[in-house]
Design a protein around this motif. Sequence first.
Motif, PDB file in Angstrom:
ATOM      1  N   TYR A  77       3.132  -2.964  -9.549  1.00 14.61           N
ATOM      2  CA  TYR A  77       1.817  -3.347  -9.017  1.00 14.61           C
ATOM      3  C   TYR A  77       1.017  -4.112 -10.063  1.00 14.61           C
ATOM      4  N   GLU A  78       1.080  -3.667 -11.327  1.00 18.77           N
ATOM      5  CA  GLU A  78       0.315  -4.306 -12.393  1.00 18.77           C
ATOM      6  C   GLU A  78       0.763  -5.753 -12.620  1.00 18.77           C
ATOM      7  N   LEU A 125      -1.237   2.649  -2.831  1.00 17.34           N
ATOM      8  CA  LEU A 125      -2.537   2.053  -3.097  1.00 17.34           C
ATOM      9  C   LEU A 125      -3.584   2.570  -2.121  1.00 17.34           C
ATOM     10  N   LYS A 144       0.824  -1.207   0.000  1.00 14.41           N
ATOM     11  CA  LYS A 144       0.000   0.000   0.000  1.00 14.41           C
ATOM     12  C   LYS A 144       0.858   1.257   0.000  1.00 14.41           C
ATOM     13  N   MET A 192      -8.377  -5.066  -4.133  1.00 10.52           N
ATOM     14  CA  MET A 192      -8.354  -5.671  -5.459  1.00 10.52           C
ATOM     15  C   MET A 192      -7.240  -6.706  -5.571  1.00 10.52           C
ATOM     16  N   SER A 242      -9.210   0.336  -1.610  1.00 12.94           N
ATOM     17  CA  SER A 242      -9.890  -0.395  -2.683  1.00 12.94           C
ATOM     18  C   SER A 242      -8.895  -1.113  -3.583  1.00 12.94           C
ATOM     19  N   GLN A 243      -7.771  -0.464  -3.889  1.00 14.65           N
ATOM     20  CA  GLN A 243      -6.745  -1.101  -4.721  1.00 14.65           C
ATOM     21  C   GLN A 243      -6.080  -2.261  -3.989  1.00 14.65           C
TER      22      GLN A 243
END
Length: 390
Positions: free
Chosen positions: A98-99, A42, A37, A49, A45-46
């Motif tokens: 992150y992706e 982040l 985070k 996810m 919510s992210q």
Amino acid sequence: MENSKRVKVLAAVYCVLIMLITGASDALRGVFLPLFKSEFSLSESQASMLIMISYVGNLLFLFIGGYLADRLPRKKFIGGLMLIWMLAIAVYIFTESYEILLVTIIFSLGASTMLSTSVNIITPLIFASPALFINVFNFCQGMGIAASQNIGGRFASKISSWHGANLIILCLAVLAFILLMTLKLPDPEPQETGVLKSYLEVLKNPACFFLIALCGFYEVAEHGLQNWLTSYGSQYLGFTVSRSAFFLSLFFGGITLGRLIFAPLVQRLGTFKSLLIWTSASALLYIPGLLIGKVGMYLICASGLAFSILWPTLVLLVGKFYPKSISGIATGFIIGVSNIFDVIFNAFFGSFVQSAGYATAIKVLPVCAALFTILLFALRFCVKGSREIE
């Protein structure tokens, strides 16, 4: 005779090792969530996810893998899962995106969950006392989880620790893969039933939807704690991240110790009776523990002992409702579909925290624990054939 004994010993060593490292790997996600985070900036919510997408991976791997487990040679099937899992772990070692993390976690968590489920599926086929061995193997998984949370929590302040932890897990996974190649595992019987008919047979059982709901509510109660207790403790209750991770490790330490202590008792009492007793005890500790705030952390830690035998014994119970010819597909399907509960929970939990705060959002977990308890008793006393199961 000696050769048969050697095969069982090697199979037991493999099961112990794979449960240790899959447990350690899965637990890292929750321990390092506060770091992710801050590192990737982040929102709640992210972060939610990231957890949710891992359960999408579980759903896909269990749904497809459960079907393939009854149709492919087991060594090839488990070996393929291990290669997918190891490749995903290797990506973790080198990436800080992150992706990429979001995509890779589908494969790492999905393959890991199917691997540990495969251990539960093959145990009754190899060992004469399946309830005992399943709880011992899941004890080892608990050891991996508790160690990862306790040790990882102390070093979860920098991304290099994430890379290092995954490197250690990858090295152990390579050893497990080499050991797997030396094993002789019982292959499934040839299947003539088509995929649609197989799933229809699973669905026709009156216990099916009870079992899906039971697995789903249990997973939210345990996994919700595993993934969010560190953040809950550090951001709402006022503990440090390391202290929160320590409490989490005590909970899973209780699960770990309980599986070792109670495994012979579960074998003696039987699957269903054991579930009813330990579920009642877990509800009495876990539910008030999450409702009373800071002091309740100690009740939550103690509830780990009561939680200890629930999941492995529940997985064993699923198989008892179906003939051996479709036990793999039934187990994979039911556990896979139950992951929808985890997906839904994590899809909305981050937003729920943002809008209502942790004090309100965390109450979802004791509600799920209560529903699990109610449904288990309903399955035992209201579903035809349940009383004949030991």
